[in-house]
Design a protein around this motif. Structure first.
Motif, PDB file in Angstrom:
ATOM      1  N   LEU A  40       0.809  -1.215   0.000  1.00  0.00           N
ATOM      2  CA  LEU A  40       0.000   0.000   0.000  1.00  0.00           C
ATOM      3  C   LEU A  40       0.849   1.275   0.000  1.00  0.00           C
ATOM      4  O   LEU A  40       0.385   2.328  -0.421  1.00  0.00           O
ATOM      5  N   ASP A  44       3.887   3.849  -6.659  1.00  0.00           N
ATOM      6  CA  ASP A  44       2.874   3.983  -7.711  1.00  0.00           C
ATOM      7  C   ASP A  44       2.130   2.671  -7.860  1.00  0.00           C
ATOM      8  O   ASP A  44       2.476   1.657  -7.254  1.00  0.00           O
ATOM      9  N   VAL A  45       1.100   2.697  -8.702  1.00  0.00           N
ATOM     10  CA  VAL A  45       0.254   1.514  -8.886  1.00  0.00           C
ATOM     11  C   VAL A  45       1.050   0.366  -9.492  1.00  0.00           C
ATOM     12  O   VAL A  45       0.874  -0.801  -9.109  1.00  0.00           O
ATOM     13  N   THR A  77     -12.238  -2.392  -1.447  1.00  0.00           N
ATOM     14  CA  THR A  77     -12.284  -0.932  -1.477  1.00  0.00           C
ATOM     15  C   THR A  77     -11.841  -0.454  -2.860  1.00  0.00           C
ATOM     16  O   THR A  77     -11.238  -1.223  -3.632  1.00  0.00           O
ATOM     17  N   PRO A  78     -12.102   0.795  -3.225  1.00  0.00           N
ATOM     18  CA  PRO A  78     -11.651   1.296  -4.537  1.00  0.00           C
ATOM     19  C   PRO A  78     -10.150   1.111  -4.757  1.00  0.00           C
ATOM     20  O   PRO A  78      -9.718   0.727  -5.843  1.00  0.00           O
ATOM     21  N   THR A  79      -9.357   1.359  -3.715  1.00  0.00           N
ATOM     22  CA  THR A  79      -7.901   1.208  -3.853  1.00  0.00           C
ATOM     23  C   THR A  79      -7.528  -0.241  -4.092  1.00  0.00           C
ATOM     24  O   THR A  79      -6.728  -0.562  -4.987  1.00  0.00           O
ATOM     25  N   LEU A  80      -8.100  -1.148  -3.301  1.00  0.00           N
ATOM     26  CA  LEU A  80      -7.765  -2.561  -3.447  1.00  0.00           C
ATOM     27  C   LEU A  80      -8.267  -3.109  -4.776  1.00  0.00           C
ATOM     28  O   LEU A  80      -7.588  -3.920  -5.421  1.00  0.00           O
ATOM     29  N   THR A  81      -9.428  -2.661  -5.205  1.00  0.00           N
ATOM     30  CA  THR A  81      -9.943  -3.096  -6.501  1.00  0.00           C
ATOM     31  C   THR A  81      -8.988  -2.708  -7.616  1.00  0.00           C
ATOM     32  O   THR A  81      -8.682  -3.508  -8.506  1.00  0.00           O
ATOM     33  N   ARG A  82      -8.496  -1.474  -7.561  1.00  0.00           N
ATOM     34  CA  ARG A  82      -7.556  -1.013  -8.586  1.00  0.00           C
ATOM     35  C   ARG A  82      -6.266  -1.825  -8.564  1.00  0.00           C
ATOM     36  O   ARG A  82      -5.731  -2.198  -9.603  1.00  0.00           O
ATOM     37  N   LEU A  83      -5.767  -2.141  -7.368  1.00  0.00           N
ATOM     38  CA  LEU A  83      -4.535  -2.918  -7.247  1.00  0.00           C
ATOM     39  C   LEU A  83      -4.718  -4.352  -7.736  1.00  0.00           C
ATOM     40  O   LEU A  83      -3.856  -4.892  -8.442  1.00  0.00           O
TER      41      LEU A  83
END
Length: 297
Positions: A40, A44-45, A77-83
């Protein structure tokens, strides 16, 4: 190892549900939390997804697929979904496969990166690589070289693979994304194909050849001598095209990175004019232009 043992102990019909209860052993719990924190906190992504990929690869096969299983057992969560989406991207799955699977004949081989050209030659493409992707030949040939570089234990990203081949890092990432999305063969078959192509590619120090061509950027006597003997009437301004031809056919380097473009991406007009020069050469002229690289500049 401890995490795997505890997972096995907990596993039932539903499997271990770490989202509900973390590992009992405080050392394992701390290590898991530290790993998650590192992902986390990645800059960067891309870096975060690369760190997450080895964990998502452990997801077992289910009717809902890996993403369905992860979504069912994780608070997305939005962050975890993106990752997770980034980690499950095709180029990352292939990347993980090349990083963790043994090279031909055993453990990961410390392949000599100097003997990998930026672009696998056309002959080896026709013999081993054609049909592996629904992508252009130039893209596949460059990606094959990147994939060979990824077999080196110290090369752990597509960006790093490009850089060790003297290519811009972002270019490696773009090529990996483009090819992985159009892959028509399994990762194992692709690895076998690039290995055979690499074995049949002429052994030489391609970085040294690239440097020799770059050194001639501001020299023209060699080209004028070649033109006078083998292509009378050639204008001196075509020297850059001759240099680019050597870059593409002797160094087997990427056309866009020819020193003749002086650090800029070639325009459509640049490419067209170079292709006209390339197609105008007969076999004897090509042989002598390749040989001219070994003469005094």
């Amino acid at each position: 190892m401890g995490l795997a043992q505890e997972a096995e102990r907990r596993t039932g019909d539903r499997g271990p549900r770490w989202g509900l209860r973390p590992p009992d052993d405080p050392r394992l719990r701390g290590a898991a939390l530290a790993t998650a924190d590192g992902i986390l906190r990645a800059p960067d992504v891309d870096a975060a997804a690369a760190a997450l990929t080895p964990w998502t690869e452990l997801t077992p096969t289910t009717p809902d697929g890996p993403l369905g299983r992860l979504a069912d057992r994780t608070v997305m969560t939005p962050t975890l979904t993106r990752l997770v989406m980034a980690a499950r991207a095709p180029h990352r799955s292939l990347s993980h496969h090349l990083d963790t699977h043994p090279a031909h004949g055993g453990s990961r081989m410390p392949i000599n990166l100097l003997v990998i050209p930026q672009v696998i030659p056309h002959a080896q493409y026709l013999e081993h690589l054609q049909g592996a992707f629904d992508s252009s030949e130039d893209t596949v040939r460059a990606f094959a070289s990147l994939s060979l570089a990824r077999l080196h234990p110290d090369v752990t990203s597509w960006k790093a693979a490009a850089e060790v081949l003297n290519m811009p890092g972002p270019m490696g990432v773009r090529l990996a994304r483009a090819c992985s999305a159009t892959m028509l063969v399994s990762a194992d078959e692709w690895k076998a194909r690039i290995w055979r192509a690499g074995e049949e590619t002429r052994r030489r120090d391609y970085r040294a050849t690239e440097a020799k061509i770059e050194h001639r950027l501001y020299m023209s006597r060699w080209f004028n001598e070649w033109a006078r003997q083998f292509r009378p009437g050639t204008h001196y301004s075509s020297c850059g095209y001759g240099l680019t031809w050597q870059w593409v056919y002797v160094a087997h380097a990427h056309l866009d990175l020819s020193p003749a473009w002086r650090g800029k991406k070639p325009t459509a007009k640049d490419r067209h004019q170079y292709r006209q020069f390339e197609e105008s050469l007969d076999e004897h002229q090509q042989f002598e232009l390749a040989y001219a690289l070994h003469k005094r500049a």
